[in-house]
Structure formats: structure tokens, C-alpha cells
Design an enzyme around this catalytic site. Structure first.
Site, short mmCIF file in Angstrom:
data_model
loop_
_atom_site.label_atom_id
_atom_site.label_comp_id
_atom_site.label_asym_id
_atom_site.label_seq_id
_atom_site.Cartn_x
_atom_site.Cartn_y
_atom_site.Cartn_z
N ALA A 1 9.19 -0.58 5.45
CA ALA A 1 9.27 0.37 4.35
C ALA A 1 8.15 1.40 4.33
O ALA A 1 8.12 2.27 3.47
CB ALA A 1 9.28 -0.38 3.02
N GLY A 2 7.18 1.29 5.26
CA GLY A 2 6.03 2.19 5.21
C GLY A 2 5.02 1.79 4.17
O GLY A 2 4.19 2.62 3.76
N ASP B 1 -3.20 -1.48 10.11
CA ASP B 1 -3.32 -1.41 8.65
C ASP B 1 -3.99 -2.64 8.05
O ASP B 1 -4.30 -2.66 6.86
CB ASP B 1 -1.93 -1.26 8.01
CG ASP B 1 -1.41 0.18 8.06
OD1 ASP B 1 -2.24 1.09 8.24
OD2 ASP B 1 -0.19 0.36 7.93
N LYS C 1 0.85 -1.20 0.00
CA LYS C 1 0.00 0.00 0.00
C LYS C 1 0.88 1.24 0.00
O LYS C 1 2.03 1.24 0.47
CB LYS C 1 -0.96 0.02 1.19
CG LYS C 1 -0.32 0.20 2.56
CD LYS C 1 -0.11 1.66 2.99
CE LYS C 1 0.64 1.72 4.30
NZ LYS C 1 1.13 3.08 4.62
N PRO D 1 9.58 -4.71 0.36
CA PRO D 1 10.64 -4.48 1.35
C PRO D 1 10.07 -4.42 2.77
O PRO D 1 8.92 -4.03 2.98
CB PRO D 1 11.21 -3.11 0.94
CG PRO D 1 10.83 -2.94 -0.49
CD PRO D 1 9.52 -3.65 -0.66
N VAL D 2 10.90 -4.81 3.73
CA VAL D 2 10.50 -4.82 5.14
C VAL D 2 10.75 -3.45 5.76
O VAL D 2 11.71 -2.77 5.41
CB VAL D 2 11.29 -5.92 5.89
CG1 VAL D 2 10.98 -5.89 7.38
CG2 VAL D 2 10.96 -7.29 5.30
N GLY E 1 3.84 -4.12 4.40
CA GLY E 1 4.16 -5.47 3.97
C GLY E 1 3.65 -6.53 4.93
O GLY E 1 3.02 -7.50 4.52
N GLY E 2 3.91 -6.36 6.23
CA GLY E 2 3.44 -7.34 7.21
C GLY E 2 1.94 -7.36 7.34
O GLY E 2 1.32 -8.43 7.44
N SER E 3 1.32 -6.19 7.33
CA SER E 3 -0.14 -6.10 7.42
C SER E 3 -0.80 -6.71 6.20
O SER E 3 -1.85 -7.37 6.29
CB SER E 3 -0.58 -4.64 7.57
OG SER E 3 -0.11 -4.10 8.80
N SER E 4 -0.20 -6.51 5.04
CA SER E 4 -0.75 -7.09 3.82
C SER E 4 -0.66 -8.61 3.84
O SER E 4 -1.59 -9.30 3.38
CB SER E 4 0.00 -6.53 2.60
OG SER E 4 -0.58 -6.97 1.40
#
Length: 288
Positions: free
Chosen positions: A100-101, A139, A12, A97-98, A104-107
Site C-alpha cells: 500500500a505504500g 524503511d 507510515k 493493507p499490504v 506495513g512489512g517494514s513496520s
């Protein structure tokens, strides 16, 4: 029942991000326009005879236990639905990327919720899955729905918006990380000079003007970045603008910067300028 499936987990971007104030519960009230893009992780869910939830990933430094949001999402799904997920194997192939704003983890967690809904044919609506995701991460509800949306509160109050006009987007993440707790602490003691024109962004999206969207990109965290990091962010943004971006902005608490381009060719030329210095440079498109 399907024994295995793959679910994409889209990154996102924040077209706008505003912090309205600190809440009594310690969280912050946010108002932000979010956009999914085509860069994505691949989440593979497989049911096996061996009991328990286990996760593997191609990034060796990521946690694979209950601290991983994908595992947390599986457990939240089981608790909310009463479905015994049994021997669940989660494979996370990371491309986002980890730190990164770009959520990634929430997705990844959101993709687990969507995938389990398919695997066990529970028939939950996206809104019901988003509700489950609230307890996993701020998120996650947005990442369940994806597309273009206004997120308010901690991020759990979502309003679908007209899609971002089709365009090419360059994402560029510098090598350093930004501490999200530190930025929220800084913003609590900082008098913000400007706020995004969120109302104008919503109106512009209704009108379908890419130029109008690009002119209203704004993230209040750019104003509170530590000096060295802020300078690096501004250099990337300036490079994007000089390469033809209609507008450029920080995503989330960073450090990823993105620019909107009218054509794929312009975007790829801009990426070619940045990629020698920044390995994590991508050309992506909006996902509706």
C-alpha cells in the site's frame, strides 16, 4: 525476562518524497519527510521451548518463512547482538493493507526489533536498533524510530523533526497494486517537472502550521504512475479535497492516498464518501 509481549507496528505516510538520482550500487538517493499514523499491526512475540523462529499471521497469502521481513528482523537481531532468540513465535495480526505504500512489512520488522530488545532486556537505543534494521529493509530504520522524521540516502539517514500538528487523516487504498521496481525504472527515464519543497516543509513543521504542511505535500511518484493508475489516484485525491482536505498526496509508491483534515468530523464525512467504493479507507491520527 518477559515470556510474551505485544508491540504495535504503526503505518507510515510520506508527507514529501523526492528521488534525487540513481546510485552506483543500484539504489536511489531519496529525501522524504515521513510520518507515523495510528493505523497499526499487532506483533506478538512469545518465547517457547520449541527451537526455531516461526511466524503466523491472519493474512493467509503472506510468506511465513525467511522471506517475511519480521523473520528477517529476528535473525538480524540475533546476529547483531549474539542473543540466542531460541524458540521464538511471531504472531502478526495485520490491519495495515499490504502493498500500500505505507511500510506495513517494514513496520512489522521494526516492531520485532523493538520487541526483542524488550524481551531480552538488551538495552539497545532506538538508533542502534535502526542500524540493525538497515540490513532488513530501507524503511525499517525509520519505522524503528517512528514519529516525524526526515529520511535521506536509502532511508537510513534519519533526522528527527518537530511533530506534525495534531489533525485527522483519511487514508484510502484502491484495490490495485503498484509495482515499486517499475516506478523506479520509470523515474530513471523520466524528466521530473516538479520536486517537493522539502526545506519549506521542514520550516513549516518547526512553525507548527498544519495548513502550511498540507500545502507542501508532494510525492514525485505521482508524476510517473501509469495512466490508468494515475487517473484513479487523482480521483481519490480530488474527492478528498472536495470533502474538505487541506491537502492530499500519494504515500510511498502507492497506491494509498491520504488527506489532512482540521477536524475529526470532516475526516469521517470524507471517509464516508470514499468507503463505499474503497474498502481500505481509514480515519487515523498522527503518532509522535
Amino acid at each position: 525476562m518477559t515470556a510474551s509481549l505485544t508491540e504495535p507496528a504503526y503505518a507510515k505516510l510520506n508527507l514529501t518524497l523526492d528521488v534525487l538520482g540513481r546510485r552506483a550500487d543500484g539504489f536511489h538517493d531519496l529525501r522524504m519527510v515521513m510520518q507515523s499514523v495510528s493505523l497499526h499491526d499487532d506483533i506478538v512475540l512469545t518465547l517457547t521451548e520449541e527451537p526455531g523462529v516461526r511466524l503466523t499471521t491472519n493474512f493467509s497469502f503472506l510468506p511465513t518463512d525467511g522471506k517475511n521481513l519480521a523473520v528477517m528482523a529476528a535473525r538480524a537481531f540475533q546476529q547483531a547482538t549474539g542473543v540466542d532468540v531460541g524458540g521464538l513465535r511471531i504472531r502478526v495480526d495485520k490491519h495495515i493493507p499490504v502493498c500500500a505504500g505505507t511500510a506495513g512489512g517494514s513496520s512489522d520488522a521494526a516492531a520485532v526489533l523493538r520487541g526483542l530488545n524488550r524481551l531480552f532486556e538488551t538495552g539497545l537505543t532506538p538508533e542502534q536498533l535502526a542500524k540493525i534494521g538497515e540490513g532488513v529493509g530501507s524503511d525499517v530504520p525509520y519505522c524503528v524510530l517512528g514519529g516525524t522524521a526526515l529520511a535521506e540516502g536509502r532511508g537510513e539517514r534519519l533526522t528527527r523533526l518537530p511533530a506534525l500538528p495534531d489533525c485527522a487523516i483519511v487514508m484510502c487504498k484502491p484495490s490495485f497494486s503498484v509495482s515499486t521496481p517499475e516506478l523506479f525504472h520509470r523515474i530513471d527515464s523520466f524528466k521530473l517537472r516538479c520536486h517537493p519543497d522539502t526545506a519549506g516543509m521542514l520550516k513549516t513543521l518547526e512553525g507548527g502550521s498544519l495548513q502550511g504542511v498540507a500545502h507542501r505535500l508532494y510525492n514525485v511518484f505521482e508524476d510517473v504512475l501509469p495512466l490508468q493508475q494515475g487517473n484513479a489516484i487523482r480521483e481519490i485525491r480530488q474527492s478528498l479535497i472536495e470533502s474538505g482536505a487541506l491537502g492530499a498526496c500519494l504515500s510511498g509508491t502507492g497506491p494509498t492516498v491520504f488527506g489532512l483534515f482540521g477536524t475529526e468530523e470532516e475526516a469521517r464525512q470524507a471517509a464516508a464518501v470514499l468507503s463505499p467504493a474503497y474498502r481500505d479507507t481509514y480515519v487515523v491520527r498522527p503518532v509522535s
